[in-house]
Design an enzyme around this catalytic site. Sequence first.
Site, PDB file in Angstrom:
ATOM      1  N   GLU A   8       0.833  -1.202   0.000  1.00  7.51           N
ATOM      2  CA  GLU A   8       0.000   0.000   0.000  1.00  7.51           C
ATOM      3  C   GLU A   8       0.869   1.253   0.000  1.00  7.51           C
ATOM      4  O   GLU A   8       0.363   2.372   0.116  1.00  7.51           O
ATOM      5  CB  GLU A   8      -0.941   0.023   1.208  1.00  7.51           C
ATOM      6  N   CYS A  52      -3.398  -3.334   4.235  1.00  7.36           N
ATOM      7  CA  CYS A  52      -2.465  -4.386   4.662  1.00  7.36           C
ATOM      8  C   CYS A  52      -2.810  -5.768   4.118  1.00  7.36           C
ATOM      9  O   CYS A  52      -2.154  -6.745   4.475  1.00  7.36           O
ATOM     10  CB  CYS A  52      -2.426  -4.445   6.195  1.00  7.36           C
ATOM     11  N   HIS A  74      -2.346 -10.544  11.501  1.00  4.66           N
ATOM     12  CA  HIS A  74      -1.854  -9.230  11.090  1.00  4.66           C
ATOM     13  C   HIS A  74      -1.698  -8.398  12.355  1.00  4.66           C
ATOM     14  O   HIS A  74      -2.607  -8.356  13.199  1.00  4.66           O
ATOM     15  CB  HIS A  74      -2.837  -8.559  10.131  1.00  4.66           C
TER      16      HIS A  74
END
Length: 508
Positions: free
Chosen positions: A132, A166, A301
């Site tokens: 990103e 993400c 994550h």
Amino acid sequence: MQRLLTPVRQVLRVKRAMQEASFMPPLLPPAAHQRFSTVPAVPVAKADTWPKDVGILALEVYFPAQYVDQTDLEKFDNVEAGRYTVGLGQTHMGFCSVQEDINSLCLTVVQRLMERTQLPWDSVGWLEVGTETIIDKSKSVKTVLMELFQDSGNTDIEGIDTTNACYGGTASLFNAANWVESSAWDGRYAVVVCGDIAVYPRGNSRPTGGAGAVAMLVGPEAPLALERGLRGTHMENAYDFYKPNATSEYPLVDGKLSIQCYLRALDRCYTLYRQKIEKQWKQAGIERHFTLDDLQFMIFHTPFCKLVQKSLARLMFSDFLLADSDTQSSLYKGLEAFRGQKLEDTYANKDIEKAFQKASLDLFNKKTKPSLYLSLHNGNMYTSSLYGCLASLLSQCSAQDLAGSRIGAFSYGSGLAASFYSLRVSQDASPGSPLEKLVSSVSDLPERLASRKRVSPEEFTEIMNQREQYYHKVNFTPPGDPNSLFPGTWYLERVDELYRRKYARHLV
């Protein structure tokens, strides 16, 4: 008129002949058109025609050569002791100077992967980048990485960049596995690259930054195999974290909403995964609920480590709500007061959060804490965060400890996209086995982290100011000394007057 109709009649004659020869089905009668479907009645490909155990064969991690200590940052920011170290669960944060950008990070990690595995550059047929960190609205990071393949003459490489906060790394991994299992696969390897530079303006969010990249080699007969048919995915439209300003590296963040979105996505993905694995079990004659007990390890994550501890507790709460109320398990002792709750009504319930964090502490220490080593010492790497956790788990466990286990994985990207899936670890942990080689390849992770340079908050802040100053600037040479980088690191050498970027590699 006869001459005009002749070609049409010829076409109809050919079509009729093809139908009679069973090359194509006869035209459907008008009433049948409404029932027509392109979905085949049976699967086109049988399970035994797929490549076996497609997954991760090798893995490489890169992070910057400098970090700031979170205790120092607490003092510098004039906040109470423990806000970053206890409240966020972070100890150190890696960061990049102007010398490094997303292209250089990915160049470095791919080169290291290929050098470590000693594979020829023409053995790669798929290369996809999840990121990103956008420095060009048209030109992909993938195209920059093709420079590494130039000398080999290998330009026949599919894949491109994938972006959604993400989540891009996970989407790229799924795409790579899909390619290997598809009719397009030509027998070569796939490489998945995920990397980001996570930076925030000075304030409460800055300590949740970080930087790094992970490259993964994907193919069949992998020691970490993606379990087929076991993915739970949830996507929706949310403005919890986004980057609408192309002139700045910094995101707009609604912190409270983002945590709620993360936990809601976790709930839904876990529920979907549970339903799918229980369906597989039922077909095999097994009738029971899937729980955390069926995962030997669980990785997440990791925006910051404290959220991960809350997330594992959340999964335990989900299991608890499905368990029989008369279950005598000591795991749920003292939690009966929370029966009858609905997951969607409990995101702000601190009593449930605290009770299940306490009850799940042993599970957290066993299943998840080993995966947080890199996040603890380097911070949030956005798309590569989850896969940095995988590398940490491999570095903290022996091949024997991992052999035959199931690793649960939760990937989240704001905006939002999320998936819960699992990896099945090979049973073979013998010396020289693919699993043993994979574990050995990341065993130096703690040593590499310890070799970084500790930078003062003042110098860190100055470097962040430089990143602001040079962001989208043209015709400049980045400040800094390449000798401050790890050996073998690619770095930004110059940006010319047309925004073209030139890279060089620090001596190995």
